[in-house]
Design a protein around this motif. Sequence first.
Motif, PDB file in Angstrom:
ATOM      1  N   ILE A 115       0.829  -1.200   0.000  1.00 20.69           N
ATOM      2  CA  ILE A 115       0.000   0.000   0.000  1.00 20.69           C
ATOM      3  C   ILE A 115       0.863   1.250   0.000  1.00 20.69           C
ATOM      4  CG2 ILE A 115      -1.622   1.358   1.375  1.00 20.69           C
ATOM      5  CD1 ILE A 115      -2.887  -1.300   2.285  1.00 20.69           C
ATOM      6  N   VAL A 166      -9.481  -3.833   3.739  1.00 21.34           N
ATOM      7  CA  VAL A 166      -9.242  -4.141   2.326  1.00 21.34           C
ATOM      8  C   VAL A 166      -9.385  -5.634   2.051  1.00 21.34           C
ATOM      9  CG1 VAL A 166      -7.782  -2.152   1.924  1.00 21.34           C
ATOM     10  CG2 VAL A 166      -6.751  -4.266   2.753  1.00 21.34           C
ATOM     11  N   SER A 167      -9.973  -5.932   0.912  1.00 19.94           N
ATOM     12  CA  SER A 167     -10.084  -7.316   0.455  1.00 19.94           C
ATOM     13  C   SER A 167      -8.981  -7.570  -0.560  1.00 19.94           C
ATOM     14  CB  SER A 167     -11.453  -7.567  -0.190  1.00 19.94           C
ATOM     15  OG  SER A 167     -11.553  -8.888  -0.668  1.00 19.94           O
ATOM     16  N   MET A 193      -7.503   0.466   8.460  1.00 13.89           N
ATOM     17  CA  MET A 193      -7.675  -0.493   7.368  1.00 13.89           C
ATOM     18  C   MET A 193      -7.549  -1.939   7.850  1.00 13.89           C
ATOM     19  SD  MET A 193      -5.643   1.519   4.314  1.00 13.89           S
ATOM     20  CE  MET A 193      -6.770   0.916   3.057  1.00 13.89           C
ATOM     21  N   PHE A 239      -7.019   6.027  -2.150  1.00 13.84           N
ATOM     22  CA  PHE A 239      -7.710   4.782  -2.458  1.00 13.84           C
ATOM     23  C   PHE A 239      -7.476   4.368  -3.908  1.00 13.84           C
ATOM     24  CE2 PHE A 239     -11.073   5.504   1.091  1.00 13.84           C
ATOM     25  CZ  PHE A 239     -10.190   4.996   2.018  1.00 13.84           C
ATOM     26  N   SER A 266      -2.042  -6.218  -3.099  1.00 16.62           N
ATOM     27  CA  SER A 266      -1.566  -5.005  -2.437  1.00 16.62           C
ATOM     28  C   SER A 266      -0.394  -4.410  -3.209  1.00 16.62           C
ATOM     29  CB  SER A 266      -1.151  -5.319  -1.001  1.00 16.62           C
ATOM     30  OG  SER A 266      -0.567  -4.199  -0.377  1.00 16.62           O
ATOM     31  N   GLY A 285      -5.963   0.723  -4.597  1.00 10.79           N
ATOM     32  CA  GLY A 285      -6.983  -0.251  -4.950  1.00 10.79           C
ATOM     33  C   GLY A 285      -7.589  -0.047  -6.317  1.00 10.79           C
ATOM     34  N   SER A 313     -13.437   1.022  -4.630  1.00 10.35           N
ATOM     35  CA  SER A 313     -13.775   1.197  -3.223  1.00 10.35           C
ATOM     36  C   SER A 313     -15.277   1.324  -3.069  1.00 10.35           C
ATOM     37  CB  SER A 313     -13.066   2.432  -2.645  1.00 10.35           C
ATOM     38  OG  SER A 313     -13.500   3.606  -3.297  1.00 10.35           O
ATOM     39  N   CYS A 370      -2.831  -0.243   9.299  1.00  8.99           N
ATOM     40  CA  CYS A 370      -3.185  -1.596   8.869  1.00  8.99           C
ATOM     41  C   CYS A 370      -2.402  -2.577   9.733  1.00  8.99           C
ATOM     42  CB  CYS A 370      -2.866  -1.798   7.389  1.00  8.99           C
ATOM     43  SG  CYS A 370      -3.459  -3.370   6.723  1.00  8.99           S
ATOM     44  N   THR A 411      -8.583  -5.560   9.509  1.00  7.78           N
ATOM     45  CA  THR A 411      -9.783  -6.388   9.521  1.00  7.78           C
ATOM     46  C   THR A 411     -10.070  -6.776  10.956  1.00  7.78           C
ATOM     47  OG1 THR A 411      -9.336  -7.243   7.297  1.00  7.78           O
ATOM     48  CG2 THR A 411     -10.860  -8.504   8.674  1.00  7.78           C
ATOM     49  N   LEU A 447      -6.288  -3.717  -4.673  1.00 11.66           N
ATOM     50  CA  LEU A 447      -7.134  -4.101  -3.549  1.00 11.66           C
ATOM     51  C   LEU A 447      -8.556  -3.585  -3.744  1.00 11.66           C
ATOM     52  CD1 LEU A 447      -4.628  -3.207  -0.692  1.00 11.66           C
ATOM     53  CD2 LEU A 447      -5.271  -5.524  -1.413  1.00 11.66           C
ATOM     54  N   ILE A 451     -11.467  -1.867  -1.508  1.00 10.23           N
ATOM     55  CA  ILE A 451     -11.539  -1.139  -0.243  1.00 10.23           C
ATOM     56  C   ILE A 451     -12.990  -0.996   0.189  1.00 10.23           C
ATOM     57  CG2 ILE A 451     -11.015   1.039   0.909  1.00 10.23           C
ATOM     58  CD1 ILE A 451      -8.863   1.247  -1.550  1.00 10.23           C
TER      59      ILE A 451
END
Length: 466
Positions: free
Chosen positions: A201, A300-301, A273, A330, A307, A334, A337, A243, A275, A312, A314
């Motif tokens: 990122i 983020v998925s 960010m 973003f 990454s 990514g 988003s 993160c 999880t 990603l 978002i």
Amino acid sequence: MAAVSLRLGDLVWGKLGRYPPWPGKIVNPPKDLKKPRGKKCFFVKFFGTEDHAWIKVEQLKPYHAHKEEMIKINKGKRFQQAVDAVEEFLRRAKGKDQDLSIPESSTVKGMMAGPTATFKWQPNVSEPVKDADPHFHHFLLSQTEKPAVCYQAITKKLKICEEETGSTSIQAADSTAVNGSVTPTDKKIGFLGLGLMGSGIVSNLLKMGHTVTVWNRTAEKEGARLGRTPAEVVSTCDITFACVSDPKAAKDLVLGPSGVLQGIRPGKCYVDMSTVDADTVTELAQVIVSRGGRFLEAPVSGNQQLSNDGMLVILAAGDRGLYEDCSSCFQAMGKTSFFLGEVGNAAKMMLIVNMVQGSFMATIAEGLTLAQVTGQSQQTLLDILNQGQLASIFLDQKCQNILQGNFKPDFYLKYIQKDLRLAIALGDAVNHPTPMAAAANEVYKRAKALDQSDNDMSAVYRAYIH
């Protein structure tokens, strides 16, 4: 590359850092983008991308004179698409009776090697070169080579600028590459956490032209003790992203000694960010806002490779204005988003997404082991799945991990198990059954007991063969 004499509008091969030579065109830089000091370079727009960069003259070669050579040494679908884009550009230009080929006098005036060769900017037109060519598509050069994960490797490519606060501000050293369709925010960006996801990122934020101040809780990933704290980063930056691995780490980062909360004051922005569960993110939002700060959750998925590639997905929730302020960030990190409303919604959605992914991975591993014990070819099973409705990059990559016995982490097994556990708890909180996730969770717990925690999630396979 040997140095050459070039001018504005020339088609060239440009080499950026360790990346392979790429076809581009010398153009006028944006008005607000200054030429790097002490460097003899041209501003190049790369074909097949929307990337721009200042490239040193010794890293440039004329396109036509070296086309055959470059095509021989460079392979890959994206590279070929870039070459095709150049040829299409030339065909269109020829149709308009525009001569865009490099005149003989402006190609090679001598094979002068090394950085000491002198070059002059010799524009052949008075107006800026305009490129309306549709073949300049969005594609970061980082996709040709995986960026390093560790902080030490990042710092080898970047210029570290010590600030008076003791924090470390990082700016791109090799180029000022900026995505042509996105203007980086002028806000000061902070980033806390340089793990598998954070490193990629940060790299992409830098490539998009942002200036980023970083902090990481693990000293060995920083390469040196720089005396920085989360509080210092937050106090010196406008928007700080974080993160980290799990709810405890997220809380410690904010509430711990010299934590984020100590640097928050009215107007400071914090974007988590990580999880985590909805309760954790709601608690963090409350304490940040209580100090006059603004809060956004944005898990983020994706995985390490996505990454690194800036691809990603978002999921954001919370302060809508802050979400909009993060737009250029973003877009750097990514491919898309989503804004999901009030704080907690993104955490819930992220856990559901990872619950599905983790359960699917456990099923893949179960199928491969069942194929093996019944005398079926695992490779053939993968080939069949890749031709059917389940075909996906995820399926292919994870199966290849298993078939090759390569479980280098792209998404830690211990973290997908954590997400399954949190997703099951989310279901329990609303009295909704999650039997598939519960079954998958038990398999991951067995894999952890077999010392697979720090391997890739695909190492859940080993739970079935022991």
